[in-house]
Design a protein around this motif. Structure first.
Motif, mmCIF file in Angstrom:
data_model
loop_
_atom_site.group_PDB
_atom_site.id
_atom_site.type_symbol
_atom_site.label_atom_id
_atom_site.label_comp_id
_atom_site.label_asym_id
_atom_site.label_seq_id
_atom_site.Cartn_x
_atom_site.Cartn_y
_atom_site.Cartn_z
ATOM 1 N N ARG A 551 -0.252 6.049 -5.134
ATOM 2 C CA ARG A 551 0.737 6.773 -4.614
ATOM 3 C C ARG A 551 1.533 6.263 -3.502
ATOM 4 N N LEU A 552 1.269 5.401 -2.994
ATOM 5 C CA LEU A 552 2.143 4.718 -2.096
ATOM 6 C C LEU A 552 3.373 4.072 -2.834
ATOM 7 N N ALA A 553 3.099 3.411 -3.965
ATOM 8 C CA ALA A 553 3.859 2.684 -4.758
ATOM 9 C C ALA A 553 4.893 3.676 -5.367
ATOM 10 N N THR A 554 4.551 4.909 -5.856
ATOM 11 C CA THR A 554 5.093 6.194 -6.206
ATOM 12 C C THR A 554 6.004 6.780 -5.197
ATOM 13 N N GLU A 555 5.325 7.015 -4.053
ATOM 14 C CA GLU A 555 6.134 8.041 -3.201
ATOM 15 C C GLU A 555 6.723 7.251 -2.124
ATOM 16 N N ALA A 556 6.527 6.145 -1.917
ATOM 17 C CA ALA A 556 7.115 5.299 -0.838
ATOM 18 C C ALA A 556 7.325 4.001 -1.493
ATOM 19 N N PRO A 557 8.138 3.698 -2.569
ATOM 20 C CA PRO A 557 8.286 2.394 -3.055
ATOM 21 C C PRO A 557 8.819 1.157 -1.945
ATOM 22 N N GLY A 558 9.678 1.550 -1.121
ATOM 23 C CA GLY A 558 10.226 0.572 -0.194
ATOM 24 C C GLY A 558 8.794 0.075 0.764
ATOM 25 N N THR A 559 8.201 0.931 1.001
ATOM 26 C CA THR A 559 7.073 0.636 2.068
ATOM 27 C C THR A 559 6.048 -0.112 1.280
ATOM 28 N N PHE A 560 5.995 0.247 -0.025
ATOM 29 C CA PHE A 560 4.953 -0.491 -0.700
ATOM 30 C C PHE A 560 5.266 -1.821 -1.053
ATOM 31 N N GLN A 561 6.663 -2.187 -1.434
ATOM 32 C CA GLN A 561 7.420 -3.614 -1.479
ATOM 33 C C GLN A 561 7.047 -4.229 0.034
ATOM 34 N N HIS A 562 7.369 -3.544 1.041
ATOM 35 C CA HIS A 562 7.175 -4.210 2.477
ATOM 36 C C HIS A 562 5.569 -4.725 2.744
ATOM 37 N N THR A 563 4.971 -3.886 2.204
ATOM 38 C CA THR A 563 3.288 -3.941 2.357
ATOM 39 C C THR A 563 3.059 -5.214 1.505
ATOM 40 N N LEU A 564 3.370 -5.346 0.469
ATOM 41 C CA LEU A 564 3.030 -6.568 -0.533
ATOM 42 C C LEU A 564 3.389 -7.861 0.139
ATOM 43 N N PHE A 565 4.651 -7.666 0.678
ATOM 44 C CA PHE A 565 5.084 -9.151 1.370
ATOM 45 C C PHE A 565 4.326 -9.201 2.743
ATOM 46 N N VAL A 566 4.231 -8.315 3.774
ATOM 47 C CA VAL A 566 3.335 -8.435 4.698
ATOM 48 C C VAL A 566 2.079 -8.961 4.470
ATOM 49 N N ALA A 567 1.478 -8.512 3.172
ATOM 50 C CA ALA A 567 0.086 -8.979 2.748
ATOM 51 C C ALA A 567 -0.026 -10.411 2.320
#
Length: 779
Positions: A551-567
């Protein structure tokens, strides 16, 4: 890499506190006392009504019967019933498949005999007026040299000396053939030709007989065709009769032979009887098999019919004399007479309590000194549940140590090692094992294998990252349990049978395998029920195919990319600092899930679209929307059942930092004196563990690192250090356990990851051969 639960436990306490030696007992007095009470209640069962007159003791006085009564002698009764079971008649049933196989084999064997007779040709092959049938049979089997000699002598003057070398039947054959030649010279040549053909066919039959079954060799063609036909008929008839009556396995050969011969007709000669008997015995197979169920039921019915053995005891009768040893039989009788003097063995019970107290106190103290974290109340409860489960199975098994392989130490080792890490799991297992062994008095050759199997499971499971690996570890631990049992039995047993040892070893290994299957199946439920975090569960939570992450990757793709980099940033720092990188990655993937509720209010999801904050034109509302992504994230986390330690990342990664952009806007509108500070700060709490602290730092540096262009590594490190130092000065990291001297190292790690993900790429030339880039590429 540290285990998951100690890190989770560290998130529940402040860093920097050094407990005194007895501080662990003061921190968990309820659990300490509760564990001793409950485990003593289970493991001390045998001490509550322990007989003073026990098996193996010698009585110090003459024991007289207090009253007249009849007492069931249970041991003698059970012995009589056991003998009845052993001597019970076994029930057999016919196996139709074996019967069909026997008939098929017999048909093949008789067909082979028929074909040999067919090859040999029919008898008589010439007129019996010339030669009798017996003479014809002898003539076709006659040696070639003898036949050639007879042919030379026919029609020639025959001196008596040349006939003296022939047998009487050979002289008879010569005389008849010679007489036929003299009386019928025209047909003599045809007669010789028929004899030659018969001899040739017989030779072919003899050659075939050499490769035939042994039962035929050297005697089949000694029968006449009529005799062979009689043999085949009787062999088929006798075989059918014997199979109908049933052939018992293990019947001695002489009895089988006599049984077959009794069925044959008296008109058979010796050769016919011998051949027929051998033919039947060569194919006859026992077609009766033991019906296990019916035999068992018959044995039980026989045992039930055995009357109870009772002893009639007169008042004042001498039961045991002074100095006599109490046998199991007499102990049972005395116990039924209530003469064993049962009572609470306070000394043993108090000793068990002391052993438990020392074992558990040592566990709590060493647990505090292992490093970063200690257990919380929920962890104590789960450990106690595992200990009670293990002890309960031991009490249920009781003295039936043939089932000792099912003592669930492998299950306890897998659970404790997986939930708390290899060190704490092994320590907890050892703390349980000592009172367990003392309380239940398990034989050494039973207890040591199950304990070593559990210890192997606890030591190795902390390294695993999947349920499949845990399943294979369970198989390995079960094999170790069986191997140790076999080794101890060989070394310490005075006498054993290899067959029994093999069976018991398989039972021990099989019991361990069952325990590992139980542990593997129950692990997800225990993890969910007690909110336990394990490496396996963290790997499952970090799977991008989880519904919430999809859901995160679909509904908030920018946040998902931000999350991956932070991770990536936080995970690399955790690996270098020795923290739980699995926990950091899983927690980081969910730290911003609340942004899915209003994704366009966060700049990374706007993708060039109008900024909705400009339409609001209200910094208080905008700050509230930004702040609400924390509470929205917690709601989603609870709805999707995320563990508490993962939920902690959602508020703690923001701590109580200021929402600076909208705070600045509000100050410009109404002035800083007219603003409530809490309206523009996150609600907190500040990070309570090193892992959430690392995510806060990575989250703060992510946007700044992405914006860097054409800077040196030193400049990037200096910028990141300023951001980290600001968080430190704000007091956001004071409860996290991170140290100020670690910040430069964290900054270097962040910059290293940034460089690896933003390395310079090759500039590909234009497709036109006339461009300078193309020419450079060609050179």
């Amino acid at each position: 890499m540290s285990s998951s639960l100690p890190v989770a436990a560290s998130s529940r306490r402040a860093a920097g506190k050094r407990p005194a030696l007895l501080q662990p007992l003061l921190d968990a007095p309820v659990w300490f006392v509760l564990a001793i009470v409950l485990l003593t209640s289970l493991l001390g069962l045998r001490f509550y009504r322990e007989p003073q007159l026990a098996i193996g003791k010698r009585i110090g006085y003459t024991l007289l019967a207090p009253k007249t009564m009849d007492v069931e002698d249970r041991l003698e009764t059970e012995k009589a019933r056991l003998d009845a079971r052993r001597n019970a008649v076994q029930i057999y049933s016919l196996d139709p498949q074996i019967e069909a196989q026997v008939h098929d084999s017999l048909d093949d064997l008789l067909t082979e005999g028929d074909q040999i007779f067919a090859t040999a040709g029919s008898l008589p092959y010439i007129d019996t007026g010339i030669l009798a049938s017996e003479a014809q049979r002898y003539l076709r089997a006659m040696p070639q040299a003898t036949w050639l000699q007879i042919k030379q002598l026919i029609g020639s003057p025959t001196p008596p000396a040349q006939l003296s070398g022939l047998t009487p039947i050979e002289r008879q054959i010569f005389g008849n053939l010679n007489k036929n030649r003299a009386g019928n010279s025209d047909g003599f040549a045809a007669l010789i030709e028929r004899i030659e053909r018969a001899r040739l066919a017989y030779g072919q039959a003899i050659a075939r007989l050499r490769t035939a079954p042994l039962v035929y060799q050297d005697r089949l063609l000694d029968l006449s065709p009529d005799q062979w036909k009689q043999v085949t008929q009787q062999v088929q008839l006798v075989t059918r009769r014997l199979l109908a009556m049933g052939v018992i396995p293990g019947l001695p050969q002489p009895l089988r032979e006599s049984g077959v011969m009794a069925q044959l007709p008296t008109s058979f000669n010796v050769l016919q009887r011998r051949l027929a008997t051998d033919l039947v015995l060569s194919v006859l197979t026992p077609n009766l098999k033991v019906d296990r169920l019916e035999s068992f039921q018959q044995a039980e019915r026989t045992a039930e019919n055995v009357p109870t053995v009772r002893l009639h005891i007169q008042k004042g009768q001498v039961l045991l004399k002074k100095g006599e040893m109490i046998t199991p039989r007499w102990f049972d009788i005395l116990d039924r007479l209530q003469l064993t003097q049962r009572g609470v063995n306070w000394l043993e019970l108090l000793l068990l309590v002391a052993i438990e107290a020392v074992a558990f106190a040592a566990f709590l103290i060493i647990d505090r000194r292992l490093g970063k974290a200690c257990l919380c109340r929920r962890d104590y409860l789960l450990t106690l549940v595992i200990a009670l489960f293990t002890s309960g199975i031991g009490v249920i098994i009781g003295d039936s140590w043939g089932w000792g392989g099912f003592l669930p130490f492998i299950a306890a080792g897998l659970w404790l090692g997986n939930f708390y890490g290899s060190k704490r799991g092994s320590l907890a297992l050892l703390a349980l094992a000592v009172p367990f062994w003392y309380g239940l008095k398990i034989p050494f050759t039973i207890f040591l294998p199950v304990f070593i199997g559990g210890l192997v499971a606890a030591l190795l499971v902390g390294r695993l990252r999947s349920r499949e690996e845990m399943a294979f570890l369970g198989v390995f631990a079960a094999a170790v349990q069986g191997a140790v049992y076999a080794l101890l039995t060989v070394v310490f047993s005075n006498g054993f049978e290899w067959g029994e040892l093999f069976v018991h070893t398989l039972e021990m290994a099989g019991g361990g395998l069952v325990c590992s299957i139980v542990a593997l199946g129950a692990s997800p439920y225990l993890e969910r029920l007690f909110d336990v975090i394990t490496s396996v569960r963290l790997s499952e939570l970090a799977n991008p195919n989880r519904p919430l992450l999809k859901r995160l990757a679909t509904e908030a793709p920018g946040t998902f990319q931000h999350t991956l980099f932070v991770a990536n940033l936080a995970e690399a720092a955790a690996q270098c600092l020795g923290d739980n990188a699995d926990l950091v990655r899983a927690g980081t993937l969910y730290h911003d899930i609340g942004k899915m509720v209003r994704p366009r209010y966060f700049i990374e999801n706007q993708m060039g679209l109008p900024n909705p904050h400009l339409q609001l034109d209200d910094p208080w509302r905008s700050a509230a929307i930004i702040r609400d992504h924390v509470t929205d994230g917690l709601k989603l986390a609870r709805r999707y059942g995320l563990p508490q330690v993962i939920q902690n990342f959602i508020p703690e990664h923001q701590g109580t930092i200021q929402i600076a952009y909208f705070h600045h806007q509000a100050c410009e509108l109404v002035g800083s004196d007219n603003i409530r500070e809490e309206d523009f700060r996150y609600p907190g709490p500040i990070p309570q563990s090193r892992e959430t602290g690392l995510v806060m730092l990575a989250d703060a540096c992510e946007a700044a690192l992405r914006s860097l262009k054409d800077v040196t590594e030193g400049e990037a490190v200096a910028m990141v250090q300023r951001i980290l130092a600001a968080r430190w000065r704000e007091g956001q990291l004071k409860d996290s356990g991170l140290k100020e001297e670690e910040l430069p190292q964290i900054a270097r790690i962040f910059v290293k990851v940034w460089k690896e993900q933003n390395h310079q790429r090759i500039r590909y030339p234009s497709a036109s051969p006339k461009t300078p880039e193309y020419q450079v590429a060609r050179r």
